[in-house]
Design an enzyme around this catalytic site. Structure first.
Site, PDB file in Angstrom:
ATOM      1  N   HIS A  67      30.966  35.628  35.412  1.00 10.01           N
ATOM      2  CA  HIS A  67      31.042  34.381  34.647  1.00 10.01           C
ATOM      3  C   HIS A  67      31.750  33.252  35.387  1.00 10.01           C
ATOM      4  O   HIS A  67      32.792  33.481  36.013  1.00 10.01           O
ATOM      5  CB  HIS A  67      31.796  34.627  33.340  1.00 10.01           C
ATOM      6  CG  HIS A  67      31.224  35.752  32.541  1.00 10.01           C
ATOM      7  ND1 HIS A  67      31.751  37.019  32.541  1.00 10.01           N
ATOM      8  CD2 HIS A  67      30.133  35.795  31.742  1.00 10.01           C
ATOM      9  CE1 HIS A  67      31.019  37.800  31.761  1.00 10.01           C
ATOM     10  NE2 HIS A  67      30.027  37.088  31.271  1.00 10.01           N
ATOM     11  N   SER A 116      26.840  36.119  26.890  1.00  8.72           N
ATOM     12  CA  SER A 116      28.223  35.738  27.175  1.00  8.72           C
ATOM     13  C   SER A 116      28.371  34.340  27.757  1.00  8.72           C
ATOM     14  O   SER A 116      29.465  33.779  27.714  1.00  8.72           O
ATOM     15  CB  SER A 116      28.844  36.746  28.148  1.00  8.72           C
ATOM     16  OG  SER A 116      28.076  36.822  29.333  1.00  8.72           O
ATOM     17  N   ASP A 154      35.239  35.601  36.732  1.00  9.70           N
ATOM     18  CA  ASP A 154      35.208  37.041  36.998  1.00  9.70           C
ATOM     19  C   ASP A 154      33.918  37.385  37.727  1.00  9.70           C
ATOM     20  O   ASP A 154      33.276  36.504  38.297  1.00  9.70           O
ATOM     21  CB  ASP A 154      35.387  37.833  35.690  1.00  9.70           C
ATOM     22  CG  ASP A 154      34.240  37.610  34.709  1.00  9.70           C
ATOM     23  OD1 ASP A 154      33.194  37.043  35.110  1.00  9.70           O
ATOM     24  OD2 ASP A 154      34.385  38.011  33.537  1.00  9.70           O
TER      25      ASP A 154
END
Ligand SMILES: *[C@@H]1O[C@H](CO)[C@@H](O)[C@H](O)[C@H]1NC(C)=O
Ligand SMILES: *[C@@H]1O[C@H](CO)[C@@H](O)[C@H](O)[C@H]1NC(C)=O
Ligand SMILES: *[C@@H]1O[C@H](CO)[C@@H](O)[C@H](O)[C@H]1NC(C)=O
Ligand SMILES: *[C@@H]1O[C@H](CO)[C@@H](O)[C@H](O)[C@H]1NC(C)=O
Length: 355
Positions: A334, A45, A331
């Site tokens: 990340h 990610s 978040d």
């Protein structure tokens, strides 16, 4: 469960078998100096720019609210590592692999992004392709001559490994005594993957070292985002130490074999130092020493909820900060666009070794 597995298998076969036209310009390299034109991206990610499945949080508000203004499959309010690295290299951010049949084919000239959020070198909790499967997809494009040898030799690969293997290890097993051997197996698999990417013709590779895992909001939430977890940070330390050692060994092996041209072609993007430096910088810039630099911009309103979670009747089960543009974390896992912008500025000197 079985159904899911069949679906995944189906997807993988599908993913790897559709034909693409050659995207290279036929006169490539003639006359003109040939700067790096392509970026091929593998990993998770931190690098994914839209491959993740549509049910993923990255495809739901408030993800993407800063850029492009709506969810784009990036795990951030805006740009992520891949975008900043492409920008530094002077090219467009490469298209996500899953969009390859839907976009203007000329866009594929910038390379391709094979990264999927949630994945690792081994299978994790995510059902998406692990790094081996991502490289399989790349290999099948190479075998279809979508990119020429010249295209590949003038390309850069970005390989992101941000720790999903360790999260999966902790969830499945958690036996600390087995951790050192597991770290070794992760590094061995990663180095094997890097060799495979080079074997396919991409001579220049930037691979990430782990960020301080123990400082991710996921792990600092218990201390109200004040204290990093020393046990998770020790995983980072061991992982990074072994990564450096293995890459040194690889370079030594290759210099013995006389392939000195590859000596400078593998760089480590030290996300550990970059995160620490960026956090330090942002904390001092904000001028408000009471602010918690480790607190993410977007947090679950209560325990059990996370950023983007929406309940019955559209009730938002998350809280957003007022100024995402000054935050470091977006978040629980990340960085925000601002976080990545500052982190990537600390990676330029390593990246410039590839130019
Ligand atoms: C694809 O993009 C290129 C460059 O931006 C443009 O010249 C070309 O017309 C586009 N092709 C199609 C089919 O949209
Ligand atoms: C990666 O995924 C493939 C397909 O699901 C699986 O067969 C393979 O064992 C996995 N590789 C690793 C190194 O975990
Ligand atoms: C956080 O760290 C500080 C300073 O090291 C320590 O005094 C405090 O007890 C820690 N708090 C928690 C919740 O672990
Ligand atoms: C270096 O070479 C040795 C001996 O052939 C081998 O055992 C080792 O795995 C190699 N290391 C790397 C990182 O390729």
């Amino acid at each position: 469960m079985e159904k899911e597995r069949n679906l995944l298998l189906f997807c993988l076969i599908l993913c790897c078998s559709s034909l693409l036209p050659r995207v290279s310009s036929s006169g490539g390299g003639l006359g003109k100096a040939s700067p790096l034109k392509r970026l091929f991206v593998f990993g998770d990610s931190y690098a994914d720019t839209g491959n993740t499945e549509k049910s993923s949080g990255a495809w739901h508000p408030p993800y993407g609210s800063t850029f492009p203004g709506e969810p784009s499959g990036r795990f951030s309010d805006g740009l992520v590592l891949t975008d900043y690295i492409a920008s530094f290299l002077g090219i467009k951010s490469p298209q996500p692999y899953t969009w390859r049949n839907d976009v203007n084919k000329t866009l594929l000239q910038h390379g391709m992004n094979f990264a999927y959020g949630g994945t690792g070198v081994f299978d994790t909790m995510a059902r998406e392709p692990n790094m081996t499967a991502q490289i399989d997809c790349f290999q099948s494009l190479v075998e279809q001559n979508v990119y020429t040898e010249h295209d590949l030799s003038s390309s850069i690969a970005l390989v992101s490994l941000a720790g999903n293997d360790y999260a999966a290890f902790a969830m499945k097993n958690g036996n600390r005594e087995e951790l050192p051997a597991f770290i070794t197996s992760v590094i061995d698999q990663l180095v094997h993957n890097l060799k495979r990417i080079r074997g396919l013709g991409v001579r220049k590779i930037a691979v990430t070292a782990l960020q301080p895992l123990g400082c991710l909001p996921q792990l600092t939430a218990v201390s109200s985002f004040k204290n990093c977890s020393s046990s998770w940070n020790s995983i980072t330390r061991l992982h990074n130490h072994q990564l450096h050692r293995s890459l040194q060994e690889l370079k030594k092996n290759e210099s013995i074999m006389g392939s000195s041209s590859s000596l400078s072609s593998l760089v480590v993007l030290d996300l550990h130092s970059a995160f620490v430096s960026a956090l330090h910088m942002l904390q001092h810039q904000s001028g408000k020493s009471s602010e918690k630099p480790l607190k993410p911009c977007c947090v679950g309103a209560k325990e059990g909820y996370s950023c983007g979670n929406v309940g019955d009747k559209g009730v938002k089960n998350y809280v957003l900060c007022d100024h995402p543009e000054t935050s470091f974390f977006w978040d629980n896992i990340h960085p925000s666009q601002n976080g990545w912008r500052v982190v990537s500025s600390f990676l330029h000197s390593s990246l410039s070794h590839l130019l």
